[in-house]
Design a protein around this motif. Structure first.
Motif, PDB file in Angstrom:
ATOM      1  N   ASN A  54      -2.572  81.939 -54.380  1.00 43.07           N
ATOM      2  CA  ASN A  54      -1.322  81.307 -54.813  1.00 43.07           C
ATOM      3  C   ASN A  54      -0.863  80.269 -53.795  1.00 43.07           C
ATOM      4  O   ASN A  54       0.006  79.458 -54.075  1.00 43.07           O
ATOM      5  N   LYS A  55      -1.439  80.313 -52.596  1.00 41.35           N
ATOM      6  CA  LYS A  55      -1.100  79.369 -51.533  1.00 41.35           C
ATOM      7  C   LYS A  55      -2.403  78.751 -51.018  1.00 41.35           C
ATOM      8  O   LYS A  55      -2.878  79.088 -49.932  1.00 41.35           O
ATOM      9  N   PRO A  56      -2.990  77.831 -51.794  1.00 41.35           N
ATOM     10  CA  PRO A  56      -4.301  77.304 -51.431  1.00 41.35           C
ATOM     11  C   PRO A  56      -4.331  76.562 -50.103  1.00 41.35           C
ATOM     12  O   PRO A  56      -5.328  76.634 -49.383  1.00 41.35           O
ATOM     13  N   GLY A  57      -3.263  75.860 -49.758  1.00 39.67           N
ATOM     14  CA  GLY A  57      -3.233  75.144 -48.479  1.00 39.67           C
ATOM     15  C   GLY A  57      -3.379  76.094 -47.311  1.00 39.67           C
ATOM     16  O   GLY A  57      -4.185  75.868 -46.394  1.00 39.67           O
ATOM     17  N   GLU A  58      -2.603  77.167 -47.345  1.00 42.23           N
ATOM     18  CA  GLU A  58      -2.675  78.164 -46.275  1.00 42.23           C
ATOM     19  C   GLU A  58      -4.059  78.803 -46.224  1.00 42.23           C
ATOM     20  O   GLU A  58      -4.609  79.034 -45.147  1.00 42.23           O
ATOM     21  N   LEU A  59      -4.635  79.083 -47.378  1.00 38.97           N
ATOM     22  CA  LEU A  59      -5.964  79.690 -47.436  1.00 38.97           C
ATOM     23  C   LEU A  59      -7.018  78.747 -46.853  1.00 38.97           C
ATOM     24  O   LEU A  59      -7.893  79.174 -46.094  1.00 38.97           O
ATOM     25  N   LEU A  60      -6.931  77.460 -47.171  1.00 38.87           N
ATOM     26  CA  LEU A  60      -7.890  76.495 -46.631  1.00 38.87           C
ATOM     27  C   LEU A  60      -7.800  76.404 -45.115  1.00 38.87           C
ATOM     28  O   LEU A  60      -8.826  76.418 -44.421  1.00 38.87           O
ATOM     29  N   VAL A  61      -6.588  76.335 -44.600  1.00 40.56           N
ATOM     30  CA  VAL A  61      -6.406  76.231 -43.152  1.00 40.56           C
ATOM     31  C   VAL A  61      -6.922  77.491 -42.464  1.00 40.56           C
ATOM     32  O   VAL A  61      -7.647  77.421 -41.468  1.00 40.56           O
ATOM     33  N   GLN A  62      -6.590  78.661 -42.992  1.00 39.50           N
ATOM     34  CA  GLN A  62      -7.042  79.916 -42.398  1.00 39.50           C
ATOM     35  C   GLN A  62      -8.559  80.059 -42.459  1.00 39.50           C
ATOM     36  O   GLN A  62      -9.198  80.477 -41.496  1.00 39.50           O
ATOM     37  N   THR A  63      -9.149  79.676 -43.591  1.00 37.44           N
ATOM     38  CA  THR A  63     -10.601  79.763 -43.734  1.00 37.44           C
ATOM     39  C   THR A  63     -11.300  78.815 -42.764  1.00 37.44           C
ATOM     40  O   THR A  63     -12.334  79.161 -42.178  1.00 37.44           O
ATOM     41  N   SER A  76      -7.450  64.875 -53.651  1.00 37.24           N
ATOM     42  CA  SER A  76      -6.053  64.570 -53.923  1.00 37.24           C
ATOM     43  C   SER A  76      -5.972  64.060 -55.351  1.00 37.24           C
ATOM     44  O   SER A  76      -6.740  63.181 -55.745  1.00 37.24           O
ATOM     45  N   ARG A  77      -5.052  64.624 -56.117  1.00 31.24           N
ATOM     46  CA  ARG A  77      -4.912  64.191 -57.503  1.00 31.24           C
ATOM     47  C   ARG A  77      -4.083  62.927 -57.628  1.00 31.24           C
ATOM     48  O   ARG A  77      -3.955  62.365 -58.693  1.00 31.24           O
ATOM     49  N   GLY A  78      -3.470  62.502 -56.541  1.00 33.11           N
ATOM     50  CA  GLY A  78      -2.687  61.278 -56.573  1.00 33.11           C
ATOM     51  C   GLY A  78      -1.376  61.422 -57.316  1.00 33.11           C
ATOM     52  O   GLY A  78      -0.938  60.507 -58.015  1.00 33.11           O
ATOM     53  N   LEU A  79      -0.726  62.570 -57.187  1.00 31.94           N
ATOM     54  CA  LEU A  79       0.571  62.758 -57.825  1.00 31.94           C
ATOM     55  C   LEU A  79       1.600  61.837 -57.177  1.00 31.94           C
ATOM     56  O   LEU A  79       1.495  61.510 -56.010  1.00 31.94           O
ATOM     57  N   GLY A  80       2.582  61.441 -57.929  1.00 33.29           N
ATOM     58  CA  GLY A  80       3.648  60.618 -57.372  1.00 33.29           C
ATOM     59  C   GLY A  80       4.504  61.425 -56.409  1.00 33.29           C
ATOM     60  O   GLY A  80       4.401  62.649 -56.325  1.00 33.29           O
ATOM     61  N   LYS A  81       5.367  60.726 -55.677  1.00 31.67           N
ATOM     62  CA  LYS A  81       6.206  61.400 -54.673  1.00 31.67           C
ATOM     63  C   LYS A  81       7.085  62.476 -55.301  1.00 31.67           C
ATOM     64  O   LYS A  81       7.278  63.538 -54.717  1.00 31.67           O
ATOM     65  N   MET A  82       7.632  62.214 -56.470  1.00 28.57           N
ATOM     66  CA  MET A  82       8.522  63.184 -57.111  1.00 28.57           C
ATOM     67  C   MET A  82       7.762  64.461 -57.471  1.00 28.57           C
ATOM     68  O   MET A  82       8.190  65.557 -57.148  1.00 28.57           O
ATOM     69  N   ARG A  83       6.632  64.320 -58.132  1.00 28.60           N
ATOM     70  CA  ARG A  83       5.837  65.502 -58.496  1.00 28.60           C
ATOM     71  C   ARG A  83       5.362  66.250 -57.268  1.00 28.60           C
ATOM     72  O   ARG A  83       5.342  67.471 -57.233  1.00 28.60           O
ATOM     73  N   ARG A  84       4.917  65.507 -56.262  1.00 25.51           N
ATOM     74  CA  ARG A  84       4.423  66.136 -55.030  1.00 25.51           C
ATOM     75  C   ARG A  84       5.547  66.921 -54.361  1.00 25.51           C
ATOM     76  O   ARG A  84       5.332  67.998 -53.832  1.00 25.51           O
ATOM     77  N   THR A  85       6.773  66.392 -54.408  1.00 24.32           N
ATOM     78  CA  THR A  85       7.920  67.075 -53.815  1.00 24.32           C
ATOM     79  C   THR A  85       8.202  68.379 -54.551  1.00 24.32           C
ATOM     80  O   THR A  85       8.466  69.412 -53.941  1.00 24.32           O
ATOM     81  N   ILE A  86       8.123  68.345 -55.859  1.00 25.39           N
ATOM     82  CA  ILE A  86       8.414  69.530 -56.669  1.00 25.39           C
ATOM     83  C   ILE A  86       7.265  70.536 -56.618  1.00 25.39           C
ATOM     84  O   ILE A  86       7.474  71.726 -56.404  1.00 25.39           O
ATOM     85  N   GLY A  88       4.550  70.448 -54.566  1.00 19.72           N
ATOM     86  CA  GLY A  88       3.897  70.623 -53.272  1.00 19.72           C
ATOM     87  C   GLY A  88       2.547  69.938 -53.299  1.00 19.72           C
ATOM     88  O   GLY A  88       2.049  69.560 -54.346  1.00 19.72           O
ATOM     89  N   SER A  89       1.970  69.760 -52.155  1.00 19.55           N
ATOM     90  CA  SER A  89       0.678  69.097 -52.068  1.00 19.55           C
ATOM     91  C   SER A  89      -0.218  69.886 -51.135  1.00 19.55           C
ATOM     92  O   SER A  89       0.092  70.048 -49.959  1.00 19.55           O
TER      93      SER A  89
END
Length: 110
Positions: A54-63, A76-86, A88-89
């Motif tokens: 459920n937290k892929p960023g944390e899993l990638l860093v830990q791995t 990177s899917r290239g989401l806009g700033k608004m979507r990325r803010t909501i 997360g990236s």
């Protein structure tokens, strides 16, 4: 794991969920094979691991820490700033928290 919009979650029975999981695992296997072949073709050492969280960023860093990675390559899917803010990236999280260099590929570049 399959992503299911909340309004559809009530309509899915166990068999439909199992089928969706099998489909997603097949897609993951196809991607693993594709990128393993590209790495082999280009003489790039490394490994590919499929993991779910459920937290892929944390899993990638830990791995990366556990594997003593010398670099993380992520998309990177290239989401806009608004979507990325909501939403997360993941790539943004990894970029700012990894202990090794991070290479981010935009969607459609590979």
């Amino acid at each position: 794991m399959p992503q299911v919009p909340s309004q559809q979650a009530l309509l899915i029975d166990g068999n439909m969920w199992d089928d969706a999981v099998i489909t997603q695992k097949a897609k993951v296997k196809t991607l693993e094979d594709k990128f393993s072949a590209k790495m082999l073709e280009n003489g790039i050492p490394g490994s590919i691991r499929a993991m779910f969280s459920n937290k892929p960023g944390e899993l990638l860093v830990q791995t990366a820490i556990e594997e003593k990675a010398i670099m993380i390559v992520t998309g990177s899917r290239g989401l806009g700033k608004m979507r990325r803010t909501i939403l997360g990236s993941v790539s943004d999280y990894v970029l700012h928290n990894a202990q090794c260099p991070v290479f981010i590929c935009r969607k459609g570049t590979l």
